[in-house]
Structure formats: C-alpha cells, structure tokens
Design an enzyme around this catalytic site. Sequence first.
Site, PDB file in Angstrom:
ATOM      1  N   TYR A  53      -8.726  13.359   0.336  1.00  0.00           N
ATOM      2  CA  TYR A  53      -8.236  12.056   0.779  1.00  0.00           C
ATOM      3  C   TYR A  53      -9.312  10.986   0.633  1.00  0.00           C
ATOM      4  O   TYR A  53      -9.058   9.881   0.183  1.00  0.00           O
ATOM      5  CB  TYR A  53      -7.820  12.092   2.258  1.00  0.00           C
ATOM      6  N   LYS A  98       0.912  -7.830   0.047  1.00  0.00           N
ATOM      7  CA  LYS A  98       0.039  -8.927   0.455  1.00  0.00           C
ATOM      8  C   LYS A  98       0.387  -9.226   1.903  1.00  0.00           C
ATOM      9  O   LYS A  98       1.550  -9.183   2.290  1.00  0.00           O
ATOM     10  CB  LYS A  98       0.288 -10.175  -0.387  1.00  0.00           C
TER      11      LYS A  98
END
Length: 121
Positions: A53, A98
């Site tokens: 990860y 965003k």
Amino acid sequence: MDIIFLQELKVKTLIGIYPWERNIAQTIQLDLEVAMPTSQACQTDNFEDALDYAFIVQRINETLSQKHFSLLEALAEHIAQIILKEFKSPWVKVSVAKLSAIRGVKKLGVCIERRLEGSSA
C-alpha cells in the site's frame, strides 16, 4: 477477486486548463480499488505475497509531483495504467476529485475502471 482500497488520499498537484492552475498546486482526493494479482497473501500471511500500500501511495505522489495534467480524466487514466502495469493488478477503479473547485460544490471528479489487457477480472 481480492481488492485492496485506499480512500481519501489527498495530494497536491498541478491540474487544470486555466493559466493559474499551471502555477498553483491544488489538492485533489483519490480513492482507489485495486484487484490483487493473486489471493496468495490471504493464505500465506506473507508481506511478499501482498501489494505494498505504501509503495502505491509513493508512486502516485511521485507521479503527481512531476507531471501536470489538464484534465482529471487524463490524471485518472495515468494512475490506472501505473497500477495495472507496475503492480500487475488485473483491475483497478480510480476516483479523482477536485475539492471546492466550484462554489457550492464540495467535490467534483471522475471515476474510471480499467482492466489489464487479456485479464478476465
């Protein structure tokens, strides 16, 4: 299929089509679902049989610190291809958003799914 996930990874990067976006890094949020190449780690409990990860996050951070994207779609595709090719995942789902880019909108973004060519995942 065994899937690992990373949620709400926040990264600063240059993203966008406007001139100011080419100079000021914005914070984006990434959510990933990554199919593991094998389920071996479930049986062996061995780190070498698992996806790392931390290394996935490191690769994403490296890429986004070095490259400017105009579109979230292109950024998501680039990350998907890294996961498929470098980490040998048969399938990946990448969501990129965003944050507060438009007044009154908390997040806006794109979600894509890709498969490794020839994979039945």
